[in-house]
Design an enzyme around this catalytic site. Structure first.
Site, PDB file in Angstrom:
ATOM      1  N   GLU A 177      37.629  22.423 -33.534  1.00  0.00           N
ATOM      2  CA  GLU A 177      38.700  23.399 -33.757  1.00  0.00           C
ATOM      3  C   GLU A 177      39.631  23.491 -32.543  1.00  0.00           C
ATOM      4  O   GLU A 177      40.848  23.621 -32.700  1.00  0.00           O
ATOM      5  CB  GLU A 177      38.128  24.774 -34.114  1.00  0.00           C
ATOM      6  CG  GLU A 177      37.312  24.808 -35.406  1.00  0.00           C
ATOM      7  CD  GLU A 177      38.047  24.296 -36.636  1.00  0.00           C
ATOM      8  OE1 GLU A 177      39.292  24.327 -36.677  1.00  0.00           O
ATOM      9  OE2 GLU A 177      37.369  23.860 -37.582  1.00  0.00           O
ATOM     10  N   HIS A 228      42.252  20.872 -32.723  1.00  0.00           N
ATOM     11  CA  HIS A 228      43.456  21.203 -33.507  1.00  0.00           C
ATOM     12  C   HIS A 228      44.495  21.906 -32.640  1.00  0.00           C
ATOM     13  O   HIS A 228      45.687  21.619 -32.735  1.00  0.00           O
ATOM     14  CB  HIS A 228      43.106  22.092 -34.703  1.00  0.00           C
ATOM     15  CG  HIS A 228      42.399  21.379 -35.807  1.00  0.00           C
ATOM     16  ND1 HIS A 228      42.849  20.199 -36.361  1.00  0.00           N
ATOM     17  CD2 HIS A 228      41.257  21.692 -36.465  1.00  0.00           C
ATOM     18  CE1 HIS A 228      42.034  19.816 -37.319  1.00  0.00           C
ATOM     19  NE2 HIS A 228      41.042  20.704 -37.406  1.00  0.00           N
ATOM     20  N   ASP A 244      43.037  16.664 -38.720  1.00  0.00           N
ATOM     21  CA  ASP A 244      41.778  16.210 -39.308  1.00  0.00           C
ATOM     22  C   ASP A 244      41.909  14.734 -39.638  1.00  0.00           C
ATOM     23  O   ASP A 244      42.997  14.252 -39.982  1.00  0.00           O
ATOM     24  CB  ASP A 244      41.485  16.983 -40.603  1.00  0.00           C
ATOM     25  CG  ASP A 244      40.887  18.343 -40.339  1.00  0.00           C
ATOM     26  OD1 ASP A 244      40.083  18.466 -39.396  1.00  0.00           O
ATOM     27  OD2 ASP A 244      41.220  19.290 -41.074  1.00  0.00           O
TER      28      ASP A 244
END
Length: 190
Positions: free
Chosen positions: A125, A128, A134
Site C-alpha cells: 500500500e 501505491h 497494481d
C-alpha cells in the site's frame, strides 16, 4: 611476490564486481567536479491510527527505506501534519493517493483475517503512495502483485523494476519539482 600479486588481483576483482553483487562502486577521487548525490525526499507518515498494524507499517516503511535512495519514509513528529496517513479498518486494504508521496492507506482487517501478511500489505500500500500501480496477476516476487500472489506469499520487498520506478518517480525530488497528480481519482483496492 606472487602472493601479493594474486591478492592484489583478487582485491581488484572484488572491488570491480561489488556493484554486480548489489553494492556501490568505490570511485577514486578525480580532478573533475563531481556533483554530490541528490538528497532523498523525506515523506512523513502517521501510523497512530493503524491500531494493531502499527509495527507492520513501520516495517513496511523501513523496507522502502532499505530499498530506494530517492525517498525516505519517516514517522511524523508529534503535531506534524503527515504526508501519509495510515489507518486500520475492517474492509479490504487500499490506498487513496493524493499527489505523489501523499495520501491515505488503509490496512484492512478483511485481508488479514483471510491470511494475508501484514508487512506485505503495508509495503504494498505504501508502494501505491510512492506512485506504483497494481500489477495483477503477478508472482510473489512482485510486491505490487498484491493479493494475486496468494496468502502463502509473504514477500514484502519491491523487485528491481519496482525499485527503479520509485527511484524515477522521485528523481530530483529534493528540488522544487512539482508533484505529479495521482493517476486515479478512485481508491486503489487491493
Amino acid at each position: 611476490m606472487h602472493v601479493r600479486t594474486l591478492t592484489g588481483g583478487l582485491a581488484t576483482a572484488l572491488v570491480m564486481s561489488f556493484p554486480l553483487l548489489g553494492g556501490q562502486a568505490a570511485a577514486a577521487p578525480s580532478g573533475g567536479t563531481a556533483s554530490p548525490p541528490a538528497a532523498a525526499r523525506v515523506l512523513t507518515y502517521d501510523a497512530s491510527g493503524a491500531a494493531e498494524f502499527k509495527s507492520a507499517v513501520d516495517r513496511g516503511a523501513a523496507i522502502w527505506n532499505e530499498s530506494v535512495d530517492a525517498v525516505e519514509l519517516r514517522p511524523a513528529a508529534s503535531g506534524q501534519r503527515a504526508d501519509i496517513r495510515v489507518l486500520a479498518d475492517n474492509g479490504w486494504p487500499r490506498a487513496l493517493p493524493g499527489s505523489l508521496g501523499k495520501g491515505t492507506v488503509y490496512i484492512g482487517r478483511q485481508a488479514v483475517s483471510q491470511g494475508y501478511n501484514t508487512v506485505r500489505i503495508s509495503s504494498h500500500e505504501l508502494g501505491h503512495i510512492l506512485g506504483l500501480p497494481d500489477r495483477k496477476p503477478g508472482p510473489c516476487s512482485s510486491l505490487m502483485s498484491g493479493s494475486s500472489a496468494g496468502t502463502s506469499c509473504t514477500n514484502p520487498y519491491p523487485n528491481a523494476t519496482e525499485r527503479a520506478e520509485v527511484e524515477e518517480n522521485f528523481a530530483g525530488a529534493a528540488s522544487t519539482r512539482t508533484p505529479l497528480p495521482a493517476p486515479r481519482a478512485v481508491p486503489i483496492r487491493d
